[in-house]
Design a protein around this motif. Sequence first.
Motif, short mmCIF file in Angstrom:
data_model
loop_
_atom_site.label_atom_id
_atom_site.label_comp_id
_atom_site.label_asym_id
_atom_site.label_seq_id
_atom_site.Cartn_x
_atom_site.Cartn_y
_atom_site.Cartn_z
N GLU A 84 0.83 -1.21 0.00
CA GLU A 84 0.00 0.00 0.00
C GLU A 84 0.87 1.26 0.00
O GLU A 84 0.57 2.23 -0.69
CB GLU A 84 -0.95 0.01 1.21
N LEU A 85 1.93 1.23 0.78
CA LEU A 85 2.81 2.38 0.85
C LEU A 85 3.49 2.64 -0.49
O LEU A 85 3.63 3.79 -0.91
CB LEU A 85 3.85 2.17 1.94
N ALA A 86 3.87 1.59 -1.17
CA ALA A 86 4.50 1.74 -2.49
C ALA A 86 3.53 2.40 -3.48
O ALA A 86 3.93 3.27 -4.25
CB ALA A 86 4.95 0.38 -3.01
N VAL A 87 2.27 2.01 -3.42
CA VAL A 87 1.29 2.59 -4.34
C VAL A 87 1.02 4.05 -3.98
O VAL A 87 0.87 4.91 -4.85
CB VAL A 87 -0.01 1.76 -4.34
N THR A 144 -3.38 6.81 -12.94
CA THR A 144 -4.10 5.66 -13.48
C THR A 144 -3.46 4.39 -12.94
O THR A 144 -2.32 4.41 -12.45
CB THR A 144 -4.04 5.63 -15.02
N ALA A 145 -4.18 3.30 -13.05
CA ALA A 145 -3.67 2.02 -12.56
C ALA A 145 -2.39 1.62 -13.30
O ALA A 145 -1.44 1.12 -12.69
CB ALA A 145 -4.74 0.94 -12.70
N ASP A 146 -2.36 1.85 -14.61
CA ASP A 146 -1.18 1.48 -15.40
C ASP A 146 0.06 2.28 -14.99
O ASP A 146 1.15 1.73 -14.86
CB ASP A 146 -1.44 1.70 -16.89
N LYS A 147 -0.13 3.57 -14.75
CA LYS A 147 1.00 4.41 -14.37
C LYS A 147 1.49 4.06 -12.96
O LYS A 147 2.70 4.06 -12.69
CB LYS A 147 0.62 5.88 -14.47
N LEU A 148 0.56 3.76 -12.07
CA LEU A 148 0.95 3.34 -10.72
C LEU A 148 1.75 2.05 -10.79
O LEU A 148 2.79 1.90 -10.14
CB LEU A 148 -0.28 3.15 -9.84
N GLN A 149 1.27 1.11 -11.59
CA GLN A 149 1.94 -0.18 -11.73
C GLN A 149 3.34 -0.02 -12.31
O GLN A 149 4.28 -0.66 -11.87
CB GLN A 149 1.10 -1.11 -12.60
N VAL A 161 3.59 -5.92 -5.77
CA VAL A 161 2.27 -5.49 -5.30
C VAL A 161 1.22 -6.27 -6.07
O VAL A 161 1.34 -6.44 -7.29
CB VAL A 161 2.07 -3.97 -5.51
N GLU A 162 0.19 -6.71 -5.36
CA GLU A 162 -0.91 -7.38 -6.05
C GLU A 162 -1.61 -6.39 -6.97
O GLU A 162 -1.83 -5.23 -6.60
CB GLU A 162 -1.90 -7.93 -5.03
N PRO A 163 -2.00 -6.83 -8.16
CA PRO A 163 -2.58 -5.92 -9.16
C PRO A 163 -3.85 -5.20 -8.71
O PRO A 163 -4.14 -4.11 -9.19
CB PRO A 163 -2.88 -6.84 -10.34
N ILE A 164 -4.58 -5.76 -7.78
CA ILE A 164 -5.83 -5.13 -7.35
C ILE A 164 -5.60 -3.76 -6.72
O ILE A 164 -6.43 -2.86 -6.84
CB ILE A 164 -6.60 -6.07 -6.36
N TYR A 198 -6.56 2.12 -5.86
CA TYR A 198 -6.03 3.46 -5.61
C TYR A 198 -6.34 4.41 -6.75
O TYR A 198 -6.64 5.59 -6.52
CB TYR A 198 -4.52 3.41 -5.34
N ALA A 199 -6.28 3.93 -7.97
CA ALA A 199 -6.59 4.80 -9.12
C ALA A 199 -8.04 5.27 -9.05
O ALA A 199 -8.32 6.45 -9.29
CB ALA A 199 -6.34 4.05 -10.42
#
Length: 105
Positions: free
Chosen positions: A4-7, A22-27, A37-40, A45-46
């Motif tokens: 969670e902290l990484a995200v 966005t989810a892609d940029k966070l990933q 990190v789990e993809p969910i 967060y996005a």
Amino acid sequence: MSAELAVVYAALILEDDNVEITADKLQTLVAAAGVEVEPIWFSLYAKALAGQDLKALLLNVGAPGSGPAVAAGGAAAGAAADAPAAEEKVEEKEESDDDMGFGKF
């Protein structure tokens, strides 16, 4: 480092660069940091941060008057003054132990 902290750190980096979160940029950012990190989490967060102004949220954390009462102005102050009186009335109506039969022992 927790997932969670990484995200959250990734979201702060994106916000600091004025890039849409966005989810892609966070990933991409989390993967570049080498954190698993789990993809969910990325999509959660996005979605949670969509349309939020993180800079304003961070600058107003703990600031006095940052709650909704400030927006209402003087009317909220008057309502806040009436709130303790309402709480006192509720306490007066409660039954005592004697009224419920516990005072007999």
